[in-house]
Design a protein around this motif. Structure first.
Motif, mmCIF file in Angstrom:
data_model
loop_
_atom_site.group_PDB
_atom_site.id
_atom_site.type_symbol
_atom_site.label_atom_id
_atom_site.label_comp_id
_atom_site.label_asym_id
_atom_site.label_seq_id
_atom_site.Cartn_x
_atom_site.Cartn_y
_atom_site.Cartn_z
ATOM 1 N N LEU A 57 0.751 -1.446 -0.038
ATOM 2 C CA LEU A 57 0.121 0.099 -0.020
ATOM 3 C C LEU A 57 0.817 1.222 0.034
ATOM 4 O O LEU A 57 1.611 1.583 0.786
ATOM 5 N N TYR A 63 -1.030 -0.824 -4.619
ATOM 6 C CA TYR A 63 -2.185 0.018 -4.620
ATOM 7 C C TYR A 63 -1.694 1.236 -4.294
ATOM 8 O O TYR A 63 -1.049 1.700 -3.526
ATOM 9 N N TYR A 121 -3.664 -1.717 -8.650
ATOM 10 C CA TYR A 121 -5.080 -1.397 -7.984
ATOM 11 C C TYR A 121 -5.039 0.139 -7.609
ATOM 12 O O TYR A 121 -4.004 0.467 -7.162
ATOM 13 N N SER A 122 -6.129 0.531 -7.872
ATOM 14 C CA SER A 122 -6.087 2.001 -7.443
ATOM 15 C C SER A 122 -6.921 2.276 -6.484
ATOM 16 O O SER A 122 -7.667 1.087 -5.833
ATOM 17 N N LEU A 123 -6.615 3.494 -5.490
ATOM 18 C CA LEU A 123 -7.357 3.777 -4.197
ATOM 19 C C LEU A 123 -8.239 4.874 -4.471
ATOM 20 O O LEU A 123 -7.813 5.894 -5.244
ATOM 21 N N LEU A 153 -10.461 -1.936 2.236
ATOM 22 C CA LEU A 153 -9.291 -3.152 1.797
ATOM 23 C C LEU A 153 -9.599 -4.274 2.852
ATOM 24 O O LEU A 153 -9.200 -3.753 3.999
#
Length: 208
Positions: A52, A76, A110-112, A118
């Motif tokens: 992350l 992410y 993956y985008s946030l 999550l």
């Protein structure tokens, strides 16, 4: 219970966090910075569910390429910085030759986004978009543990003079998002020692 180990990495002494839950063999990494040797040694026997990123400045993503290839784990990152991992000018490594060679790696898997939840290592991480230090800066809240990146520090706040930074946005992120949390929430910043929301609400000289 969330187990948090801190690794101070690279020339800018960036905090990387290794998080484990009930299963000590599965982990999440937040902000794997430059020169990640000590972190890589620790994760050798672990399955890494995710990396992350609070944001994509070079000192926070310098270890991404090595760890992602070693552990085959997804990254992410907020969409506003989607192309920063591939661009040394945007992530700042091109502009700080005294601290880093030009750094680049593949885009995040993956985008946030604001409010996203999550489910990782048996815990729920809620994403808060907290721009100001950079346009795609996010903070992660897991229970009473907050990972604030370079938004909020102990007795300090993130700088806003880098590409995409904006002081008004930073102060708004702190006052209207982070300071809505309980006093006892522990803050794990991108640099320096941990603190609490309550302590910063009272003592931080940059926030009125």
């Amino acid at each position: 219970m969330l187990n948090i180990q801190t690794f101070c990495l690279g020339p800018l002494q960036t905090n990387a966090y290794l998080l484990t839950g009930a299963d000590p063999g599965r982990a999440v990494i937040i902000d794997p910075g430059m020169n990640p040797g000590s972190l890589i040694k620790k994760i050798q026997p672990l399955e890494i569910e995710a990396i992350l990123l609070t944001h994509a400045h070079f000192d926070h993503m310098g270890g991404v390429d090595e760890i992602r290839k070693l552990k085959n784990c997804p990254v992410y990152l907020h969409d506003l910085e989607a192309d920063w991992l591939e661009n040394p000018k945007l992530n700042g490594s091109q502009n700080w030759p005294q601290a880093s060679p030009p750094l680049m790696t593949a885009p995040a898997e993956y985008s946030l986004d604001e409010g996203q939840k999550l489910e990782l290592i048996g815990h729920t991480f809620t994403v808060y978009h907290t721009p100001g230090h950079s346009p795609g800066s996010v903070s992660f809240l897991c229970g009473d543990d907050l990972f604030s990146g370079d938004v909020l520090f102990k007795l300090g706040v993130g700088r806003t003079d880098l590409y995409g930074g904006r002081e008004r946005d930073l102060l708004d992120s702190i006052q209207n998002k982070l300071f809505t949390f309980k006093d006892e929430v522990k803050v794990y910043p991108g640099h320096g020692p941990k603190t609490t929301i309550g302590y910063e609400r009272v003592h931080n000289p940059y926030i009125s």
